[in-house]
Enzyme design. Structure first.
Site, short mmCIF file in Angstrom:
data_model
loop_
_atom_site.label_atom_id
_atom_site.label_comp_id
_atom_site.label_asym_id
_atom_site.label_seq_id
_atom_site.Cartn_x
_atom_site.Cartn_y
_atom_site.Cartn_z
N ASP A 120 7.15 -8.86 -3.63
CA ASP A 120 7.32 -7.48 -3.19
C ASP A 120 7.40 -6.57 -4.41
O ASP A 120 8.12 -6.88 -5.37
CB ASP A 120 8.59 -7.35 -2.34
CG ASP A 120 8.69 -5.99 -1.67
OD1 ASP A 120 8.12 -5.85 -0.57
OD2 ASP A 120 9.32 -5.08 -2.24
N ASN A 166 4.79 5.81 -5.04
CA ASN A 166 3.93 6.65 -4.21
C ASN A 166 4.40 8.10 -4.20
O ASN A 166 3.60 9.04 -4.30
CB ASN A 166 3.90 6.12 -2.77
CG ASN A 166 2.88 5.02 -2.57
OD1 ASN A 166 1.95 4.87 -3.35
ND2 ASN A 166 3.06 4.24 -1.52
N HIS A 217 -0.44 8.21 -3.63
CA HIS A 217 -0.88 6.95 -3.03
C HIS A 217 -2.05 6.32 -3.78
O HIS A 217 -2.20 5.09 -3.77
CB HIS A 217 -1.24 7.16 -1.56
CG HIS A 217 -0.05 7.42 -0.69
ND1 HIS A 217 0.70 6.41 -0.14
CD2 HIS A 217 0.54 8.59 -0.30
CE1 HIS A 217 1.70 6.93 0.56
NE2 HIS A 217 1.62 8.25 0.49
N GLU A 246 3.35 -3.15 0.41
CA GLU A 246 3.48 -3.65 -0.96
C GLU A 246 3.93 -5.11 -1.00
O GLU A 246 4.39 -5.60 -2.02
CB GLU A 246 4.49 -2.78 -1.73
CG GLU A 246 5.94 -2.92 -1.30
CD GLU A 246 6.33 -2.04 -0.12
OE1 GLU A 246 7.53 -1.77 0.04
OE2 GLU A 246 5.43 -1.61 0.64
#
Length: 299
Positions: A170, A178, A183, A210
Site C-alpha cells: 500500500d 493526489n 491525480h 493505491e
C-alpha cells in the site's frame, strides 16, 4: 498450434499428422475419442481439435458437444470436424454440435492449412481480449479478478507442497500525494510501484486505488520478506521532481505464508492484518503475520 487429432484410421492419423507437422504445428493423435477428451481436458496447450465424426466410444457429435462445454471465455478452443460421408450429416447439425468448421476426409493440405490459419486468427483475437479483460489499464499488471484467479491456482499448487507467500503493498499517504500534486502525479507513483513489482518476477496485480498484491509461489516467509524489503527500499529511494521540490513516497507491506487448510480468503486476511500492522507501526515498513496470528514488524 497444438492440435489433438482424433480418427479411428491409422492411415488417416498418419497422413493428417504428417500434414500438420509439415505446416509447423504440433500434433497428438488418438484413435479413442474418450482418451482424446481426457487429454484435451487436462492439457490447456491444446488449442485445436480435429476430429472425425466416425469415432468411438463417443461419436463425433458427442465429442464436439463435450469439447464445446470444456471451452469457455478463459480457454478458447477451435473444433474442426471431418468426415468421408459428408452427405449423411447435415452441416447445420455438425455446426450446432459445437464444431467451428467442417472438412471432407481426408482433407487436402491446402484446405487444412487454410482452415488452421483462419482458426489461428480467431484464437489470437480471443487471447488478446482475455489479456485485455485481465489487465489493469493504468499499471498493466493483473486486475483484481485476474489476480484472484491466479491466487486460487497458486493455492492448489501450494496444496501439493510448494510454499506460497502473499504480499500486500500500500502506498503511504497516497491521498496527500493526489491532493498536493494532482491525480496525474499520483498515477505516475502508482505506475512506478507497478514497475518495481514487475521486476521482482512475482505474479503481481492491482487490487484497486493505491493497493497491490503479489503472489510468490516457491517462496517461504523468509525469502519473500527479502523481496519485500527490496520493494520498500526501492520505493523509498525514488525521487520525483515536482513543483520545485523532490517528491518522495514510501510503501507499507504485509506478508503471510500459506499453511495447510488456508483458503485464499484466510490467507489474504492474515496478509491484510500484517499490512495494517506495518501502517500502525509507522509506515515504510514490512510486517508479517504467521498462521498463529502473531504479527511482527520486521523493518
Amino acid at each position: 498450434m497444438h492440435v489433438a487429432l482424433v480418427d479411428p484410421s491409422r492411415v488417416i492419423r498418419k497422413t493428417v499428422s504428417d500434414m500438420l507437422i509439415a505446416g509447423g504445428h504440433s500434433v497428438t493423435a488418438f484413435a479413442d475419442s474418450a482418451a482424446a477428451l481426457d487429454y484435451v481436458t487436462g492439457n490447456a496447450a491444446v488449442t485445436c481439435v480435429l476430429t472425425s465424426l466416425e469415432v468411438q466410444p463417443l461419436d463425433g457429435l458427442e465429442l464436439c458437444w463435450s469439447l464445446r462445454a470444456l471451452a469457455d471465455d478463459r480457454r478458447p478452443l477451435t473444433i474442426l470436424a471431418m468426415s468421408s460421408a459428408r452427405d449423411s450429416r447435415p452441416l447445420d447439425e455438425i455446426l450446432d454440435s459445437g464444431a467451428d468448421d467442417f472438412l471432407a476426409k481426408p482433407p487436402s493440405a491446402q484446405e487444412l492449412y487454410g482452415r488452421l490459419r483462419s482458426a489461428e486468427r480467431v484464437l489470437k483475437l480471443q487471447h488478446a481480449l482475455i489479456r485485455q479483460a485481465d489487465t489493469d489499464h493504468l499499471t498493466q499488471l493483473l486486475n483484481r479478478g485476474a489476480l484472484m484467479r491466479q491466487a486460487r491456482a497458486a493455492l492448489d499448487a501450494a496444496g501439493t507442497g510448494q510454499p506460497l507467500t502473499v504480499l500486500q503493498i500500500d502506498i503511504d499517504h497516497f491521498k496527500s500525494i493526489n491532493d498536493r500534486y494532482g491525480h496525474d502525479v499520483g498515477d505516475v507513483v502508482i505506475r512506478f510501484v507497478a514497475h518495481v513489482l514487475r521486476e521482482t518476477g512475482a505474479t503481481a496485480g492491482r487490487l484497486g486505488g493505491e493497493e497491490f498484491a503479489a503472489l510468490m509461489p516457491g517462496h517461504s516467509l523468509g525469502s519473500a520478506a527479502v523481496v519485500a524489503h527490496r520493494i520498500r527500499s526501492q520505493c523509498a529511494a525514488r525521487s520525483m521532481p515536482q513543483q520545485g521540490a523532490a517528491l518522495r513516497f514510501t510503501v507499507s507491506i504485509g506478508l503471510s505464508e500459506w499453511v495447510p487448510g488456508d483458503s485464499i480468503e484466510t490467507l489474504l486476511k492474515r496478509t491484510d492484518v500484517a499490512l495494517y500492522a506495518a501502517k500502525a507501526g509507522g509506515r515504510d515498513r514490512v510486517a508479517v503475520t504467521t498462521a498463529s496470528l502473531r504479527t511482527e514488524c520486521v523493518s
